[in-house]
Write an enzyme that holds these catalytic residues in place. Structure first.
Site, mmCIF file in Angstrom:
data_model
loop_
_atom_site.group_PDB
_atom_site.id
_atom_site.type_symbol
_atom_site.label_atom_id
_atom_site.label_comp_id
_atom_site.label_asym_id
_atom_site.label_seq_id
_atom_site.Cartn_x
_atom_site.Cartn_y
_atom_site.Cartn_z
ATOM 1 N N SER A 9 -11.149 -1.177 -1.050
ATOM 2 C CA SER A 9 -9.903 -1.345 -0.308
ATOM 3 C C SER A 9 -10.190 -1.526 1.175
ATOM 4 C CB SER A 9 -8.975 -0.155 -0.522
ATOM 5 O OG SER A 9 -9.613 1.052 -0.135
ATOM 6 N N ASP A 62 0.841 -1.192 0.000
ATOM 7 C CA ASP A 62 0.000 0.000 0.000
ATOM 8 C C ASP A 62 0.881 1.249 0.000
ATOM 9 O OD1 ASP A 62 -2.361 1.827 0.849
ATOM 10 O OD2 ASP A 62 -3.256 -0.179 0.730
ATOM 11 N N ASP A 100 -15.271 -12.952 -4.742
ATOM 12 C CA ASP A 100 -15.504 -14.090 -3.860
ATOM 13 C C ASP A 100 -16.404 -13.771 -2.683
ATOM 14 O OD1 ASP A 100 -13.612 -15.972 -5.132
ATOM 15 O OD2 ASP A 100 -12.157 -14.450 -4.578
ATOM 16 N N HIS A 103 -3.786 6.099 3.192
ATOM 17 C CA HIS A 103 -4.558 4.923 2.796
ATOM 18 C C HIS A 103 -4.084 3.664 3.520
ATOM 19 C CE1 HIS A 103 -5.911 1.701 -0.037
ATOM 20 N NE2 HIS A 103 -6.978 2.467 -0.120
ATOM 21 N N ASP A 134 -2.150 3.713 17.996
ATOM 22 C CA ASP A 134 -2.939 2.485 17.968
ATOM 23 C C ASP A 134 -2.336 1.408 17.072
ATOM 24 O OD1 ASP A 134 -5.049 1.841 19.572
ATOM 25 O OD2 ASP A 134 -6.608 2.648 18.274
#
Length: 412
Positions: free
Chosen positions: A400, A182, A376, A223, A191
């Site tokens: 995403s 990514d 799927d 992202h 976190d």
């Protein structure tokens, strides 16, 4: 135009199929055989369908760049020599080679660049050289998210997939690695820091966008950090949010730049890095790929560079999770400006691969999500809250985001 219909999936574990019951027969999704089946049976409840409005696809590629596939029966030992030979024969230069993939597949992928030639001219030359199995332009792929609307922020995704129920069984393991190909990860986020893994070189991952900064996969887009939080924001720590895995090892593989774009050469470099770390003993179970590009359909999977690279990870037992894309198209038969093209990696079909569509809070397929036989399963992908740059939290939409839910479930 048909409306969105909530469908209750019927899971058949013997064949690992998902059948969606509905009066509309144009939307049927099947799930490939994968170790993910039992987790998905427990977690995922409902998916639906809706049409979206097509946009013009981007079939951009890097000027003067090509990716060449050569037979390499000697594996990694032949990579550099072969690359230099083909570069000399075409008056080009070698940008990258991918030795871990060569060692695993016996095929050498080489990225070449010729400053004085177009990609088409260089492709024509390399395809005439004996021993060349295939060659493609170095296409540009992009992250798969949609514009964010903060007015409707919520954190409904975890409850939607029944994560609290799963946590009664397991909250994750520090022995399991998830590779995020990514924009990188903000590895010092409050976190995420506790769940960041280190590779066999002692780094949080690899930056394939900047060779000069290879050891620092810091996110400069947001992202990757958002998806990392869905998969593995530390749980039960009194901070922010909890990921599907309260404990996990996140590996940042930065293949996308600050604008969320990457060439296929960068993506293959990321896959090569994951394969290298896997071969060194890192327990990478899942690789999330939340990007895509619409290109002409692959005519020969045995000689296509990206296919070879993805399949090498699948063959090594790494589950590949791909986002379906956000154009509202049937991947197998796209229309409008997408007609004649296919989105990759979503369209690939390997035994250890799952392609994920996005649903809304009411269980209907989002209007932007791609669909069809290549898909799927569907997961939350609309206004999902997670970690953000600067140590903050925010919401994003897109397949995403949905893929991160499935990657997290697979790692749990």
């Amino acid at each position: 135009m048909p409306g969105s219909v909530c469908r209750r999936p019927v899971f058949i574990l013997d064949e690992v199929l998902i059948r969606f019951i509905s009066q509309h027969e144009w939307m049927v999704m099947g799930m490939k055989k994968t170790k993910l089946a039992l987790i998905l049976l427990f977690l995922f409840l409902c998916a639906g369908s809706a049409f979206g409005q097509p946009k013009a696809p981007s079939d951009e590629f890097v000027r003067g760049d090509v990716l060449v596939v050569l037979e390499a029966p000697g594996g990694a030992s032949e990579v550099e020599n072969q690359a230099n030979q083909i570069a000399e024969a075409t008056s080009s230069r070698v940008i990258r080679t991918y030795s871990a993939i060569a060692a695993a597949t016996g095929k050498n992928i080489v990225q070449l660049k010729a400053d004085g030639k177009s990609a088409e001219e260089l492709l024509a030359e390399v395809r005439q050289i004996p021993g060349v199995l295939g060659a493609t332009p170095n296409y540009i792929f992009k992250v798969l998210r949609t514009p964010n609307d903060p007015e409707f922020s919520s954190s409904w995704g975890m409850e939607s997939i029944n994560a609290p129920g799963a946590w009664e069984i397991s909250t994750g393991s520090e022995e399991v690695y998830v590779a995020l190909l990514d924009t990188g990860i903000q590895y010092d986020h409050e976190d995420l820091a506790a769940n960041m893994g280190r590779d066999k070189d002692g780094n949080f991952g690899r930056n394939l966008v900047s060779m000069a900064n290879a050891a620092n996969p810091m996110d400069d887009n947001g992202h990757g950090t958002h998806l990392a939080g869905i998969i593995g924001a530390a749980g039960d720590n009194g901070l922010g949010a909890a990921g599907i895995n309260w404990t996990v090892r996140l590996l940042a593989v930065k293949v996308l730049d600050g604008n969320g774009a990457a060439s296929v050469g960068h993506i293959i470099a990321g896959l090569d890095y994951v394969m290298e770390q896997k071969s060194k003993g890192l327990n990478i179970r899942v690789a999330n790929m939340a990007f895509g590009g619409w290109t002409p359909p692959v005519s020969d999977v045995a000689t296509d560079p990206l296919t070879i690279a993805c399949k090498s990870l699948s063959d090594a037992g790494i589950l590949l999770v791909a986002a379906a894309g956000n154009e509202g198209q049937n991947i197998a038969s796209a229309g409008g400006g997408y007609k004649g093209n296919t989105i990759y990696p979503a369209a690939f079909a390997f035994p250890e691969m799952v392609t994920v569509a996005a649903i809304t809070q009411n269980g209907a397929l989002t209007k932007f999500s791609n669909f069809g036989s290549s898909v799927d399963i569907a997961a939350p992908g609309y206004e999902v809250k997670s970690t953000a740059l600067g140590g903050t939290y925010g919401s994003l939409n897109g397949t995403s985001v949905a893929s991160a839910h499935v990657a997290g479930a697979a790692a749990l």
